[in-house]
Design a protein around this motif. Structure first.
Motif, PDB file in Angstrom:
ATOM      1  N   ALA A   3       0.797  -1.112  -0.036  1.00 42.30           N
ATOM      2  CA  ALA A   3       0.007  -0.243   0.021  1.00 42.30           C
ATOM      3  C   ALA A   3       0.953   1.296  -0.100  1.00 42.30           C
ATOM      4  N   CYS A   4       1.984   1.302   0.782  1.00 44.96           N
ATOM      5  CA  CYS A   4       2.814   2.269   0.917  1.00 44.96           C
ATOM      6  C   CYS A   4       3.507   2.580  -0.593  1.00 44.96           C
ATOM      7  N   ARG A   5       4.006   1.511  -0.941  1.00 47.27           N
ATOM      8  CA  ARG A   5       4.347   1.688  -2.289  1.00 47.27           C
ATOM      9  C   ARG A   5       3.444   2.100  -3.502  1.00 47.27           C
ATOM     10  N   LEU A   6       2.427   1.863  -3.423  1.00 41.45           N
ATOM     11  CA  LEU A   6       1.062   2.394  -4.211  1.00 41.45           C
ATOM     12  C   LEU A   6       1.189   3.829  -4.037  1.00 41.45           C
ATOM     13  N   LEU A   7       1.114   4.112  -2.597  1.00 40.90           N
ATOM     14  CA  LEU A   7       0.577   5.524  -2.443  1.00 40.90           C
ATOM     15  C   LEU A   7       1.789   6.365  -3.011  1.00 40.90           C
ATOM     16  N   SER A   8       3.044   5.858  -3.022  1.00 44.07           N
ATOM     17  CA  SER A   8       4.169   6.707  -3.445  1.00 44.07           C
ATOM     18  C   SER A   8       4.158   6.922  -4.870  1.00 44.07           C
ATOM     19  N   LEU A   9       3.545   5.958  -5.371  1.00 37.61           N
ATOM     20  CA  LEU A   9       3.608   5.944  -6.890  1.00 37.61           C
ATOM     21  C   LEU A   9       2.306   6.940  -7.176  1.00 37.61           C
ATOM     22  N   VAL A  10       1.191   7.035  -6.591  1.00 33.15           N
ATOM     23  CA  VAL A  10       0.125   7.824  -6.846  1.00 33.15           C
ATOM     24  C   VAL A  10       0.501   9.088  -6.529  1.00 33.15           C
ATOM     25  N   LEU A  11       0.982   9.476  -5.660  1.00 35.61           N
ATOM     26  CA  LEU A  11       1.674  10.736  -5.114  1.00 35.61           C
ATOM     27  C   LEU A  11       2.806  10.784  -4.742  1.00 35.61           C
ATOM     28  N   PRO A  12       4.023  11.011  -5.834  1.00 33.95           N
ATOM     29  CA  PRO A  12       5.375  10.791  -5.430  1.00 33.95           C
ATOM     30  C   PRO A  12       5.779  12.142  -4.797  1.00 33.95           C
ATOM     31  N   ALA A  13       6.921  11.965  -4.301  1.00 27.20           N
ATOM     32  CA  ALA A  13       7.817  13.146  -3.989  1.00 27.20           C
ATOM     33  C   ALA A  13       7.782  14.228  -4.751  1.00 27.20           C
ATOM     34  N   ASN A  14       7.744  15.322  -4.453  1.00 24.16           N
ATOM     35  CA  ASN A  14       8.065  16.576  -5.195  1.00 24.16           C
ATOM     36  C   ASN A  14       9.437  17.117  -4.970  1.00 24.16           C
ATOM     37  N   GLN A  15      10.411  17.055  -5.574  1.00 27.11           N
ATOM     38  CA  GLN A  15      11.811  17.268  -5.290  1.00 27.11           C
ATOM     39  C   GLN A  15      11.965  18.903  -5.067  1.00 27.11           C
ATOM     40  N   GLU A  16      11.252  19.457  -6.263  1.00 26.24           N
ATOM     41  CA  GLU A  16      11.458  20.993  -6.368  1.00 26.24           C
ATOM     42  C   GLU A  16      10.690  21.657  -5.288  1.00 26.24           C
ATOM     43  N   LEU A  17       9.555  21.087  -4.745  1.00 24.10           N
ATOM     44  CA  LEU A  17       8.759  21.755  -3.696  1.00 24.10           C
ATOM     45  C   LEU A  17       9.578  21.439  -2.246  1.00 24.10           C
ATOM     46  N   GLY A  18      10.129  19.890  -2.313  1.00 28.42           N
ATOM     47  CA  GLY A  18      10.710  19.406  -0.995  1.00 28.42           C
ATOM     48  C   GLY A  18       9.526  18.475  -0.314  1.00 28.42           C
ATOM     49  N   SER A  19       8.724  18.217  -1.028  1.00 25.17           N
ATOM     50  CA  SER A  19       7.655  17.483  -0.449  1.00 25.17           C
ATOM     51  C   SER A  19       7.848  15.959  -0.344  1.00 25.17           C
ATOM     52  N   PRO A  20       7.527  15.237   0.913  1.00 28.73           N
ATOM     53  CA  PRO A  20       7.801  13.646   0.515  1.00 28.73           C
ATOM     54  C   PRO A  20       6.767  12.960  -0.223  1.00 28.73           C
ATOM     55  N   SER A  21       6.894  11.649  -0.695  1.00 33.01           N
ATOM     56  CA  SER A  21       5.995  11.069  -1.190  1.00 33.01           C
ATOM     57  C   SER A  21       4.766  10.549   0.071  1.00 33.01           C
ATOM     58  N   THR A  65      -6.820  16.063  -3.071  1.00 33.55           N
ATOM     59  CA  THR A  65      -7.548  15.106  -3.989  1.00 33.55           C
ATOM     60  C   THR A  65      -8.307  15.738  -5.216  1.00 33.55           C
ATOM     61  N   ARG A  66      -8.613  17.113  -5.036  1.00 35.52           N
ATOM     62  CA  ARG A  66      -9.306  17.716  -6.211  1.00 35.52           C
ATOM     63  C   ARG A  66      -8.363  18.259  -7.407  1.00 35.52           C
ATOM     64  N   LEU A  67      -6.974  18.079  -7.067  1.00 30.27           N
ATOM     65  CA  LEU A  67      -6.054  18.483  -8.007  1.00 30.27           C
ATOM     66  C   LEU A  67      -5.864  17.369  -9.314  1.00 30.27           C
ATOM     67  N   PRO A  68      -5.807  17.945 -10.355  1.00 31.39           N
ATOM     68  CA  PRO A  68      -5.984  16.807 -11.541  1.00 31.39           C
ATOM     69  C   PRO A  68      -4.743  15.723 -11.636  1.00 31.39           C
ATOM     70  N   GLY A  69      -5.161  14.612 -11.998  1.00 33.14           N
ATOM     71  CA  GLY A  69      -4.229  13.739 -12.465  1.00 33.14           C
ATOM     72  C   GLY A  69      -3.691  12.860 -11.206  1.00 33.14           C
ATOM     73  N   VAL A  70      -2.953  11.600 -11.511  1.00 39.14           N
ATOM     74  CA  VAL A  70      -2.292  10.980 -10.560  1.00 39.14           C
ATOM     75  C   VAL A  70      -0.599  10.772 -11.025  1.00 39.14           C
ATOM     76  N   GLY A  71      -0.005  10.208 -10.062  1.00 37.61           N
ATOM     77  CA  GLY A  71       1.236   9.844 -10.034  1.00 37.61           C
ATOM     78  C   GLY A  71       2.200  11.307 -10.378  1.00 37.61           C
ATOM     79  N   GLN A  72       3.219  11.384 -11.391  1.00 35.51           N
ATOM     80  CA  GLN A  72       3.891  12.524 -11.486  1.00 35.51           C
ATOM     81  C   GLN A  72       3.192  13.720 -11.932  1.00 35.51           C
ATOM     82  N   GLU A  73       2.153  13.501 -12.448  1.00 27.69           N
ATOM     83  CA  GLU A  73       1.394  14.849 -12.795  1.00 27.69           C
ATOM     84  C   GLU A  73       0.576  15.333 -11.527  1.00 27.69           C
ATOM     85  N   LEU A  74       0.003  14.548 -10.663  1.00 25.37           N
ATOM     86  CA  LEU A  74      -0.391  15.030  -9.462  1.00 25.37           C
ATOM     87  C   LEU A  74       0.578  15.779  -8.675  1.00 25.37           C
TER      88      LEU A  74
END
Lengths: 139, 499
Positions: free
Chosen positions: A24-42, B324-333
């Motif tokens: 589940a953690c692996r999947l959550l990280s793929l659905v909402l990955p870390a944003n390096q530019e912002l500095g937010s974790p996955s 959850t209201r932002l568009p997309g999933v993955g890298q896009e989100l």
């Protein structure tokens, strides 16, 4: 004898529970990955033990079952096409697959993706550092 | 407050009071205060925990886990399941709502009385108005102060104005609001005048007792009159709570009919006629920062299309839900996370025609079956179309509806307008949330077509009353908290006067 079987069953349950949690953690990280530019974790790394403890304590059976099904389905469906589970695909394939699921013509696919996206967002929202970064950042 | 925590009650027990009230939300609190003020002994039973403002969480996940039923994940059944939100805490949904306060509209009251003339005498509009006046004074209900409304609400006003839709600051039961945008997680500053901070402490001053962390299992009766309730404390004890004068159900339009069913009280349309206000929302992305988590959570509304069954509201929220209201999933989100501070989220509440049912499952959990009609979907499309136009008129660079099969993003008002006629018909294409639940133990004079009589008493059983929004003959098209308070106060006054 019964006690021994019961112990084995419990051990098996907790082992499979831990596997589901890792997946589940692996999947959550793929659905909402870390944003390096912002500095937010996955989202996966934000979903720590406290997050799962709260989830287990509060989520209704349907939501917990939904997450388990979503984890299994989204992880292994790519196997049919690529011969590998989702986390073994390259990043472009992962993104294409997840986007395809989110926009699928099948309602169930969209809902399963939505459940994971919702949990990923809520998990990231529990991370104090991520909150600070995301609330103040300008594009 | 006089409190009894079910979590520390492992053994069985008994208690007796004049009135046993099931539920501590607006309905239960109003009845409790009215009868306690008249000198009766009162026991309020609440399934959820007791929380203080300092206990509330900033992030939505922890707040939902602590204060919402089922982590906010209670779902209707049907072709397009949707979540319905309910509080599960002392104070009920008043703790976690946007504090929006609407008087019962006269046209809705007229419709009720036209359908059943007995309600003209049972629910005199002047009396309800007087009770509403009293509540407005006590709960500090007033239009949102522009000084704390914030950019999110100001943009909504600008959009509605540009489209010529009547709009106004929302009247809310908040005193000296700080605009911290946390209503839906429970107000950590204690400014929202929710029941746990207002009517319940007052009821306790008159001697009422609140037993929380205790779930009512069924109504104890002898087929002629209610004698009390059987409840399970969180500690594991079975409690027989006896009522000398009456049992009052105020557990919501979902839990109340289930309790009736589980107690073998199924005469009349118990659990039928379930109605609500399904809501859809649109996200707009502005060049300037909006910070939808700041200002009044829900501080401005569009009321120009209320007669058509559409009402528009600002939807302030924590970032956990906003993401959850932002568009997309993955890298896009992930890329879109940078847009969060620039996102506005506005919603439309639909006065839906759909009627569903509520029944307990074999395990005792409520099962809500509900399916929107074609007319409801047409209203939803129109509502989203107007929201998109408002967002663009307010300066949004693009609008995201999140509707499967609809436009990915809207940048042109003509595109937004076209959505009303060209948007998908299938409810499964939309992500909607159901709020404001009504009608599952409707009031009426005919026992075959209603569950409670004009005196709030259940037709089938003496000394059993229902005071929550289950008794509303229909949905109201507006936020119901103040209407519930008025009707429940009336119920409480009559019970007190009955002696």
């Amino acid at each position: 004898m019964i006690q021994r079987w019961s112990l084995r069953l419990n051990r098996h349950k907790s082992a499979s529970g831990a596997e589901v949690r890792t997946a589940a953690c692996r999947l959550l990280s793929l659905v909402l990955p870390a944003n390096q530019e912002l500095g937010s974790p996955s989202a996966g790394s934000a979903a720590n033990a406290a997050f799962w403890h709260t989830f287990d304590r509060s989520a209704p059976l349907l939501l917990r079952a939904g997450l388990t099904i979503a984890v299994f389905w989204l992880t292994w469906l790519p196997f049919l096409r690529h011969g590998r589970p989702l986390h073994r695909l390259d990043p472009a394939q992962q993104t294409a697959f997840l986007q395809g699921m989110a926009q699928s013509r099948f309602y169930v696919h969209r809902q399963l993706t939505l459940v994971v996206k919702l949990l990923a967002s809520l998990a990231l929202g529990t991370d104090a550092g991520a909150r600070q970064v995301l609330m103040q950042r300008r594009p | 407050m006089n409190l009894l925590d079910g979590a520390v009650l492992p053994k069985d027990g008994e208690k007796t009071a004049d009135f046993v009230i099931v539920g501590s939300g607006p309905a239960g609190s109003a009845v409790a205060r009215a009868v306690a003020r008249a000198g009766a002994s009162v026991l309020v039973v609440e399934e959820g925990p007791l929380r203080k403002p300092s206990d509330f969480h900033a992030d939505s996940f922890q707040a939902m886990a602590d204060l919402y039923r089922d982590l906010g994940g209670s779902l209707t059944r049907g072709p397009a399941p949707m979540p319905y939100l309910q509080g599960r805490v002392v104070g009920g949904t008043s703790v976690i709502n946007g504090a929006i306060s609407w008087r019962l509209p006269k046209d809705i009251h007229d419709q009720w009385c036209k359908a059943d003339p007995a309600l003209t005498l049972a629910l005199p509009f002047d009396t309800l108005e007087a009770l509403t006046d009293e509540m407005e004074r006590e709960l500090g209900i007033a239009p949102t102060d522009p000084a704390i409304a914030g950019t999110h609400n100001a943009l909504f006003a600008k959009g509605a104005q540009a489209l010529g839709i009547a709009h106004r600051p929302i009247s809310r039961n908040v005193v000296q609001c700080q605009g911290s945008g946390g209503c839906l997680q429970g107000c950590r500053h204690g400014r929202k005048q929710s029941m746990d901070l207002t009517l319940l402490p007052q009821a306790c001053e008159y001697g009422a007792e609140i037993m929380f962390n205790t779930k009512v299992l069924r109504i104890d009766h002898d087929h002629r009159r209610a004698r009390g309730v059987l409840a399970r404390s969180q500690g594991g004890g079975l409690w027989r709570l006896q009522a000398r004068r009456a049992v009052v159900l105020a557990a919501s339009a979902v839990q109340t009919p289930c309790l009736l069913w589980q107690s073998g009280l199924r005469h009349g349309p118990v659990g039928e006629g379930f109605q609500g206000h399904p809501g859809a929302s649109a996200a707009g992305f502005f060049r300037e920062p909006v910070h939808l988590w700041q200002g009044a959570t829900q501080g401005h509304e569009g009321i120009g299309l209320r007669q058509e069954g559409l009402k528009f509201e600002v939807l302030g929220m924590d970032i956990g839900v906003a993401m959850t209201r932002l568009p997309g999933v993955g890298q896009e989100l992930s890329r879109h996370l940078a847009l969060l501070p620039h996102m506005a989220e506005w919603g439309c509440a639909v006065k839906a025609q759909a009627r569903g049912t509520v029944r307990p499952s074999l395990l005792g959990r409520p099962v809500v079956r509900y399916q929107l009609t074609d007319a409801d979907m047409a209203k939803t499309r129109k509502g989203l179309s107007i929201l998109a136009q408002m967002l663009l008129a307010a300066g949004a660079e693009r609008v995201h509806l999140g509707v499967h099969g609809g436009p990915t993003e809207i940048t042109d008002p003509r595109q937004a307008q076209a959505f009303a006629s060209e948007g998908p018909r299938d409810p499964r294409a939309y992500a909607m949330v159901l709020t404001h639940l009504f009608g599952t133990a409707a009031m009426g004079s005919d026992p075959a077509r209603s569950v409670v009589g004009p005196d709030f008493g259940v037709h089938q059983l003496a000394q059993l009353y229902v005071a929550d929004s289950s008794v509303f003959p229909s949905n109201t098209g507006v936020n119901p908290q103040t209407s519930i308070l008025a009707l429940a106060s009336l119920c409480g006054q009559r019970l007190a006067a009955a002696g």
